[in-house]
Design a protein around this motif. Sequence first.
Motif, mmCIF file in Angstrom:
data_model
loop_
_atom_site.group_PDB
_atom_site.id
_atom_site.type_symbol
_atom_site.label_atom_id
_atom_site.label_comp_id
_atom_site.label_asym_id
_atom_site.label_seq_id
_atom_site.Cartn_x
_atom_site.Cartn_y
_atom_site.Cartn_z
ATOM 1 N N LEU A 4 11.020 -5.244 0.958
ATOM 2 C CA LEU A 4 11.002 -6.884 0.514
ATOM 3 C C LEU A 4 9.617 -7.594 1.145
ATOM 4 O O LEU A 4 9.450 -8.742 1.143
ATOM 5 C CB LEU A 4 12.190 -7.454 1.313
ATOM 6 N N LEU A 5 8.936 -6.716 1.691
ATOM 7 C CA LEU A 5 8.002 -7.297 2.445
ATOM 8 C C LEU A 5 6.443 -6.698 1.726
ATOM 9 O O LEU A 5 6.385 -5.919 1.114
ATOM 10 C CB LEU A 5 7.712 -6.642 3.837
ATOM 11 N N LEU A 6 5.263 -7.697 2.248
ATOM 12 C CA LEU A 6 3.737 -7.100 1.621
ATOM 13 C C LEU A 6 3.157 -6.890 2.763
ATOM 14 O O LEU A 6 3.175 -7.759 3.921
ATOM 15 C CB LEU A 6 3.351 -8.364 0.888
ATOM 16 N N GLU A 7 2.365 -5.897 2.795
ATOM 17 C CA GLU A 7 1.338 -5.859 3.908
ATOM 18 C C GLU A 7 0.574 -6.870 4.133
ATOM 19 O O GLU A 7 0.122 -7.730 3.566
ATOM 20 C CB GLU A 7 0.421 -4.636 3.570
ATOM 21 N N SER A 8 0.709 -7.367 5.624
ATOM 22 C CA SER A 8 0.123 -8.496 6.097
ATOM 23 C C SER A 8 -0.615 -8.039 7.354
ATOM 24 O O SER A 8 -0.289 -7.357 8.400
ATOM 25 C CB SER A 8 1.016 -9.587 6.384
ATOM 26 N N SER A 9 -1.733 -8.642 7.568
ATOM 27 C CA SER A 9 -2.625 -8.357 8.607
ATOM 28 C C SER A 9 -3.593 -9.727 9.242
ATOM 29 O O SER A 9 -3.513 -10.761 8.227
ATOM 30 C CB SER A 9 -3.632 -7.508 8.552
ATOM 31 N N PHE A 10 -3.794 -9.977 10.505
ATOM 32 C CA PHE A 10 -4.795 -10.791 10.779
ATOM 33 C C PHE A 10 -6.193 -10.436 10.455
ATOM 34 O O PHE A 10 -7.198 -11.238 10.678
ATOM 35 C CB PHE A 10 -4.716 -11.198 12.188
ATOM 36 N N GLU A 11 -6.454 -9.391 9.900
ATOM 37 C CA GLU A 11 -7.716 -8.858 9.425
ATOM 38 C C GLU A 11 -7.879 -8.381 7.878
ATOM 39 O O GLU A 11 -6.696 -8.172 7.537
ATOM 40 C CB GLU A 11 -8.254 -7.556 10.484
ATOM 41 N N PRO A 12 -8.932 -8.841 7.251
ATOM 42 C CA PRO A 12 -8.796 -8.324 5.705
ATOM 43 C C PRO A 12 -8.390 -6.929 5.544
ATOM 44 O O PRO A 12 -8.719 -5.907 6.320
ATOM 45 C CB PRO A 12 -10.398 -8.550 5.511
ATOM 46 N N LEU A 13 -7.480 -6.706 4.486
ATOM 47 C CA LEU A 13 -7.009 -5.480 3.994
ATOM 48 C C LEU A 13 -7.800 -5.045 3.365
ATOM 49 O O LEU A 13 -8.689 -5.418 2.336
ATOM 50 C CB LEU A 13 -5.769 -5.625 3.297
ATOM 51 N N GLU A 14 -8.323 -3.599 3.835
ATOM 52 C CA GLU A 14 -9.376 -2.738 3.315
ATOM 53 C C GLU A 14 -9.320 -2.099 1.851
ATOM 54 O O GLU A 14 -8.033 -1.654 1.734
ATOM 55 C CB GLU A 14 -9.536 -1.487 3.995
ATOM 56 N N GLY A 15 -10.058 -2.620 1.074
ATOM 57 C CA GLY A 15 -10.158 -2.015 -0.468
ATOM 58 C C GLY A 15 -8.782 -2.654 -1.148
ATOM 59 O O GLY A 15 -8.341 -2.041 -2.317
ATOM 60 N N LYS A 16 -7.932 -3.703 -0.917
ATOM 61 C CA LYS A 16 -6.946 -4.180 -1.543
ATOM 62 C C LYS A 16 -6.994 -5.820 -1.833
ATOM 63 O O LYS A 16 -7.845 -6.348 -1.276
ATOM 64 C CB LYS A 16 -5.831 -4.074 -0.506
ATOM 65 N N LYS A 17 -6.701 -5.922 -3.111
ATOM 66 C CA LYS A 17 -6.585 -7.360 -3.754
ATOM 67 C C LYS A 17 -5.476 -8.151 -2.788
ATOM 68 O O LYS A 17 -4.471 -7.492 -2.341
ATOM 69 C CB LYS A 17 -6.128 -7.378 -5.111
ATOM 70 N N GLN A 18 -5.784 -9.243 -2.130
ATOM 71 C CA GLN A 18 -4.929 -9.873 -1.260
ATOM 72 C C GLN A 18 -5.158 -11.218 -1.316
ATOM 73 O O GLN A 18 -6.081 -11.914 -1.796
ATOM 74 C CB GLN A 18 -5.529 -9.316 0.182
ATOM 75 N N VAL A 19 -4.151 -12.081 -0.393
ATOM 76 C CA VAL A 19 -4.268 -13.583 -0.391
ATOM 77 C C VAL A 19 -4.783 -13.920 0.998
ATOM 78 O O VAL A 19 -3.850 -13.343 1.936
ATOM 79 C CB VAL A 19 -2.975 -14.117 -0.892
#
Length: 392
Positions: A292-307
Amino acid sequence: MLKLQKTTPLDTDYLESLGFVWHTDRDDSSYISNELVIISEEEAEAYYEATNTLYDMVVEAAEHVIENNLFHEIGIPFNLVEVIKASWENDVHWHLYGRFDLAGGVDGKPIKLLEFNADTPTALFETAIVQWAMLKKNALEEEHQFNALYEALIENFKRLVTLEEDVSTFEERYDGWNFLFTSVKGNSEEENTVRLLQHIATEAGFNTEFAYIDEIEFSPDEGIFYEDKNYELWFKLIPWEDIALEESDLAMLLTNIIKSQKAIIFNPAYTLLFQSKGLLKILWDLYPNHPLLLESSFEPLEGKKQVKKPVFGREGGSVTILDENGQESESIEGDYDSHKMVYQAYTELASDIEGQSYQAGVFYAYEACGLGFRKGGKILDNMSKFVGHIVQ
């Protein structure tokens, strides 16, 4: 591709007779779509189950933040930490309601959590009343909707007194405590949403009153007063983070009022933990790769489209979509650039034949209780439309 059903729209005079006055956007287009999203019973059940599961996970994540003193990490203002702890530790600070924003679920794709609007969620009036009225207007069966929000709120207001699932003892345990409902002056959407909640609380059995925020007196030793009358219960449709950052004196007053047990405030201060999008990173830490979750981080996700989005923000403000190379592909300006940012893996929203994106909003009041949709661009903003639904 989701399925839609055309309907005869509700006219503005009728909407205004309901108290729904924000029916027209600033470009003179209708805010309420004249279409309904068609979902199956299995899809409605999946939204219900996912939302209940997510709420339990959010509670665990908030407990983790408190136990490990991670308030700063998820962007909680320091002057609210004390009141958050106080509200968390006492059962009388009951979470009244919130809205989970979800991707997927109607397009064959899995449901994914985008965020939890736990403090001052909007679209309450639209979900509880307007989409029900759309079914009535079009001679459709009103039970064919995942929408028990109004009734769920009545029950949850009663739980503010009974503090348990069974509310049958409300009348014998309610001791006449006064309940004050508040919004800022000059915002018709917020005021009418608050007045709807006041109406529901009155129906539940409370003594209620409405007042604008600047008409209320706060005393650290005596509590909350309006026209010299003391109110033991106070609902405010004013975000806790705004109080912390813009009204620091009020934050201190409310902290003292809660510590001295002179009033109970809704939604409770600990809902700011739920509301912070920083909790998305904590959830991913606690439940890595949960479906039910999407990977989330306080740093940009390497090589992934992200919000990229601020820990506190509204209506898509200061939100940016980044491609796999970290380049900006879409963004909306906003007033939240100074907040800490969270990076969440991108997921495609359901879309219609015209390419409009649809995001599900499921309300939670003790349990999942009402579904509505918003449609717009890739990033939903304050020009997005509300879309009701029908279960077939």
